[in-house]
Write a protein that holds these residues in place. Structure first.
Motif, PDB file in Angstrom:
ATOM      1  N   UNK A  46     114.447 -21.622 -32.393  1.00  0.00           N
ATOM      2  CA  UNK A  46     113.869 -20.492 -32.657  1.00  0.00           C
ATOM      3  C   UNK A  46     112.875 -20.596 -34.534  1.00  0.00           C
ATOM      4  N   UNK A  47     111.887 -20.170 -34.823  1.00  0.00           N
ATOM      5  CA  UNK A  47     110.993 -20.775 -35.162  1.00  0.00           C
ATOM      6  C   UNK A  47     110.404 -19.186 -36.409  1.00  0.00           C
ATOM      7  N   UNK A  48     109.910 -18.843 -37.445  1.00  0.00           N
ATOM      8  CA  UNK A  48     109.618 -17.882 -37.808  1.00  0.00           C
ATOM      9  C   UNK A  48     108.482 -18.044 -38.570  1.00  0.00           C
ATOM     10  N   UNK A  49     107.631 -17.880 -38.463  1.00  0.00           N
ATOM     11  CA  UNK A  49     105.901 -17.811 -38.890  1.00  0.00           C
ATOM     12  C   UNK A  49     105.504 -16.654 -39.432  1.00  0.00           C
ATOM     13  N   UNK A  50     104.301 -16.787 -40.637  1.00  0.00           N
ATOM     14  CA  UNK A  50     103.997 -15.911 -41.773  1.00  0.00           C
ATOM     15  C   UNK A  50     102.714 -16.130 -41.880  1.00  0.00           C
ATOM     16  N   UNK A  51     102.305 -14.575 -41.826  1.00  0.00           N
ATOM     17  CA  UNK A  51     100.670 -14.180 -41.839  1.00  0.00           C
ATOM     18  C   UNK A  51     100.081 -14.013 -43.206  1.00  0.00           C
ATOM     19  N   UNK A  52      99.593 -15.238 -43.300  1.00  0.00           N
ATOM     20  CA  UNK A  52      98.909 -15.033 -45.041  1.00  0.00           C
ATOM     21  C   UNK A  52      97.458 -14.391 -45.249  1.00  0.00           C
ATOM     22  N   UNK A  53      97.505 -13.677 -45.578  1.00  0.00           N
ATOM     23  CA  UNK A  53      96.269 -12.260 -45.545  1.00  0.00           C
ATOM     24  C   UNK A  53      96.279 -12.068 -47.280  1.00  0.00           C
ATOM     25  N   UNK A  54      95.173 -12.174 -47.098  1.00  0.00           N
ATOM     26  CA  UNK A  54      94.358 -11.500 -48.663  1.00  0.00           C
ATOM     27  C   UNK A  54      95.145 -10.525 -48.772  1.00  0.00           C
ATOM     28  N   UNK A  55      94.698  -9.826 -49.941  1.00  0.00           N
ATOM     29  CA  UNK A  55      95.127  -8.728 -50.335  1.00  0.00           C
ATOM     30  C   UNK A  55      94.033  -7.506 -50.117  1.00  0.00           C
ATOM     31  N   UNK A  56      93.066  -8.531 -49.945  1.00  0.00           N
ATOM     32  CA  UNK A  56      91.933  -7.500 -50.326  1.00  0.00           C
ATOM     33  C   UNK A  56      91.677  -7.041 -48.489  1.00  0.00           C
ATOM     34  N   UNK A  57      91.844  -7.800 -48.060  1.00  0.00           N
ATOM     35  CA  UNK A  57      91.415  -7.622 -46.637  1.00  0.00           C
ATOM     36  C   UNK A  57      92.204  -6.407 -46.515  1.00  0.00           C
ATOM     37  N   UNK A  58      93.948  -6.721 -46.572  1.00  0.00           N
ATOM     38  CA  UNK A  58      94.831  -6.216 -45.536  1.00  0.00           C
ATOM     39  C   UNK A  58      94.776  -4.376 -46.855  1.00  0.00           C
ATOM     40  N   UNK A  59      93.917  -3.992 -47.866  1.00  0.00           N
ATOM     41  CA  UNK A  59      93.689  -2.955 -48.409  1.00  0.00           C
ATOM     42  C   UNK A  59      92.928  -2.453 -47.196  1.00  0.00           C
ATOM     43  N   UNK A  60      90.967  -3.491 -47.092  1.00  0.00           N
ATOM     44  CA  UNK A  60      90.251  -3.356 -45.879  1.00  0.00           C
ATOM     45  C   UNK A  60      90.817  -2.468 -44.562  1.00  0.00           C
ATOM     46  N   UNK A  61      91.883  -3.180 -44.353  1.00  0.00           N
ATOM     47  CA  UNK A  61      92.133  -2.768 -42.425  1.00  0.00           C
ATOM     48  C   UNK A  61      93.441  -1.296 -42.299  1.00  0.00           C
ATOM     49  N   UNK A  62      93.902  -1.510 -43.990  1.00  0.00           N
ATOM     50  CA  UNK A  62      94.351  -0.398 -43.556  1.00  0.00           C
ATOM     51  C   UNK A  62      93.727   0.986 -43.912  1.00  0.00           C
TER      52      UNK A  62
END
Length: 252
Positions: free
Chosen positions: A124-140
């Motif tokens: 098992x492994x855990x990968x974390x998606x690094x997403x800039x806050x500005x891009x996160x808000x645009x997508x939302x």
């Protein structure tokens, strides 16, 4: 050989898109989580496909019987308890068939599932998606506010405000948690991420964990952001123009 890849990331970081890509092009199978929250109508969620939707009594019964591989609970802005979890059956029915499994989870659930896999000798492994806050808000804004709705009910508006508060509260802590094996850069464009995915399997194999996380995460008591902030963000997103294609690939 079967293995489990757990994807973590904030709201609208692209976890679901990445899981779909791994399924369609790399032969992964995705687990279906169980939750006590209501289906999100604006996302066209379907019982048994998006999640297994159930009530709190049944969820607690599954926990009491030891049937959950991972589970966690948080309290939303209204004070209601929301449970999420993955049953052991959902994992073993795939690993017994030697399937490569991808699971999309929040950090607390990811650590719990990671430890279950380690205890049962499942790589098992855990990968974390690094997403800039500005891009996160645009997508939302693009995917959830400007999604064809002209008007929102009071209940829908409150749901969005609660989510925006959570994005600016508890989720702001997630970047710095010590429980990830590797990080996945979220790039503004489907082709760029698709290129990265070709190396993802080698990352997952390299970082397949061999030890449990001894310190459990306790994020449920994190201070939420101001409710006024979520309302201001919602009103601004609703009144402004839908972002153009610069938001990158489609997400949920």
């Amino acid at each position: 050989m079967s293995s489990v890849l757990i994807l973590c990331g904030k709201t609208c970081s692209g976890k679901t898109f990445l899981a779909q890509l791994l399924k369609s092009e790399f032969g992964y199978e995705e687990t279906i989580s169980t939750t006590t929250r209501a289906p999100r109508q604006h996302l066209n969620e379907i019982d048994g496909v998006s999640y297994h939707f159930t009530d709190e009594a049944h969820f607690l019964e599954l926990e009491a019987k030891g049937e959950m591989a991972e589970s966690f609970c948080f309290t939303d802005e209204s004070g209601a308890r929301i449970h999420y979890g993955t049953t052991k059956e959902a994992i073993t029915q795939l690993t017994d068939m030697q399937k490569k499994v991808v699971a999309v989870l929040e950090p607390e659930g990811a650590v719990n599932l990671h430890n279950y896999c380690v205890q049962n000798n499942i790589p098992v492994s855990i990968g974390y998606l690094e997403c800039p806050v500005s891009l996160q808000m645009q997508r939302y804004q693009a995917e959830r506010i400007h999604n064809g709705n002209i008007e929102f009910t009071e209940g829908e508006k409150k749901s969005h405000i609660d989510r925006l508060n959570r994005m600016n509260g508890i989720e702001a802590m997630w970047d710095a948690l010590p429980s990830y094996d590797f990080y996945i850069p979220v790039l503004e464009g489907e082709d760029a991420l698709r290129d990265y995915v070709e190396t993802l399997e080698s990352h997952a194999e390299l970082f397949s964990s061999i030890e449990e996380y001894k310190e459990p995460l306790n994020l449920s008591k994190a201070a939420p952001s101001s409710s006024a902030l979520g309302e201001r963000l919602f009103d601004k997103m609703l009144s402004s123009t839908k972002p153009e294609s610069s938001i990158g690939f489609s997400i949920r």
